[in-house]
Enzyme design. Structure first.
Site, mmCIF file in Angstrom:
data_model
loop_
_atom_site.group_PDB
_atom_site.id
_atom_site.type_symbol
_atom_site.label_atom_id
_atom_site.label_comp_id
_atom_site.label_asym_id
_atom_site.label_seq_id
_atom_site.Cartn_x
_atom_site.Cartn_y
_atom_site.Cartn_z
ATOM 1 N N ASP A 8 -33.816 -19.581 -21.409
ATOM 2 C CA ASP A 8 -32.618 -19.921 -20.645
ATOM 3 C C ASP A 8 -31.912 -18.614 -20.286
ATOM 4 O O ASP A 8 -32.196 -17.551 -20.870
ATOM 5 C CB ASP A 8 -31.719 -20.809 -21.505
ATOM 6 C CG ASP A 8 -30.389 -21.115 -20.851
ATOM 7 O OD1 ASP A 8 -30.389 -21.615 -19.719
ATOM 8 O OD2 ASP A 8 -29.346 -20.830 -21.475
ATOM 9 N N ASP A 10 -27.918 -18.145 -18.760
ATOM 10 C CA ASP A 10 -26.495 -18.044 -19.099
ATOM 11 C C ASP A 10 -26.241 -18.420 -20.553
ATOM 12 O O ASP A 10 -26.593 -19.504 -21.006
ATOM 13 C CB ASP A 10 -25.663 -18.954 -18.192
ATOM 14 C CG ASP A 10 -25.701 -18.526 -16.735
ATOM 15 O OD1 ASP A 10 -26.318 -17.483 -16.448
ATOM 16 O OD2 ASP A 10 -25.122 -19.224 -15.887
ATOM 17 N N ASP A 195 -29.402 -22.203 -25.477
ATOM 18 C CA ASP A 195 -28.137 -22.350 -26.199
ATOM 19 C C ASP A 195 -27.412 -23.664 -25.943
ATOM 20 O O ASP A 195 -26.360 -23.912 -26.532
ATOM 21 C CB ASP A 195 -27.192 -21.197 -25.834
ATOM 22 C CG ASP A 195 -26.620 -21.346 -24.425
ATOM 23 O OD1 ASP A 195 -27.400 -21.649 -23.495
ATOM 24 O OD2 ASP A 195 -25.398 -21.170 -24.272
#
Length: 259
Positions: A8, A10, A195
């Site tokens: 991922d 951001d 996250d």
């Protein structure tokens, strides 16, 4: 090394506030030196991914874009937005009382997207160049969000919660795209880092999953793979945690291989 890494962006490889990957440079350089493919997997558009992909020097590696709605290949022509137009049409078919609680990127100006994301106006414009999905802000409560999702489901639209936004699409997941890409590479061992809730399937599907500490958005609940030791959590957020997790994974593989 028989490994491919999916990440991922951001809040994971990129800092939540600055969008910098500088703290992860040691691990990035090590991956490049060992010729380990790094696959970006994000809700970002192909237009956004292209510049970052080039800056990271990822060569011919593909990327998962728009939250798993598509796979982008370096040098590919820009896609037309027919799917996005259909998606916006389905969104506008949602009852007005629910529709009013969702503000998508298509409802915002580039300046407004820049404000809610922290991106520059130029980068915000790239974030609006969507072909498959619509991220946005949900401004209702949990009960109304459940109702909103149910209505969208009846319209053939899925909604996934990321670190910042609720993203709508016609389907496709990071996990599904991960399996496709891994197969193209000969099915090596997979590692996935993320996250936010929209990363869960990808993290659970990988041979080694890493949950990057998230101090800004919706946290990932405890996953079954954590009790098995197959999924780990970092103590530090963003690219700092990412850097340590990747280096530790490489070290563990070296130890197991006796090198």
């Amino acid at each position: 090394m028989n490994l491919i890494i999916f990440t991922d962006l951001d809040g994971t490889l990129l800092d939540h506030e600055s969008y910098s990957y500088a703290p992860a440079q040691e691990a990035l350089s090590t991956l490049k030196a060992r010729d380990v493919p790094l696959i970006l997997a994000s809700s970002k558009t192909a237009a956004e991914i292209a510049g970052l992909h080039a800056a990271l020097g990822l060569g011919e590696a593909p990327a998962i874009v728009e939250n798993g709605a598509a796979v982008w290949h370096p040098g590919a022509a820009d896609e037309a937005g027919e799917a996005y137009a259909r998606l916006r049409g389905r969104l506008d078919a949602v009852p007005a009382v629910l529709r009013a609680k969702f503000t998508g990127f298509g409802d915002m100006s580039a300046a407004e997207v820049a404000e809610v994301t922290g991106l520059s106006p130029e980068a915000a414009a790239l974030a609006q160049a969507r072909a498959h999905s619509e991220p946005g802000l949900w401004q209702g409560d949990g009960e109304s969000e459940t109702e909103f999702r149910a209505v969208l489901h009846e319209l053939g639209v899925t909604a996934r919660r990321g670190g910042r936004f609720l993203t709508l699409s016609f389907g496709g997941t990071k996990a599904g795209r991960m399996a496709e890409i891994a197969a193209r590479y000969g099915t090596p061992k997979t590692m996935a880092l993320g996250d936010a809730p929209n990363d869960i399937e990808m993290i659970e599907a990988a041979d080694r999953g890493v949950i990057i500490r998230n101090d800004h958005g919706t946290n990932i609940p405890t996953l079954l793979g954590e009790t098995e030791g197959r999924i780990l959590r970092t103590d530090t957020a963003g690219p700092t945690g990412w850097n340590r997790a990747v280096l530790e994974a490489l070290n563990d593989m070296d130890t197991k291989q006796g090198t």
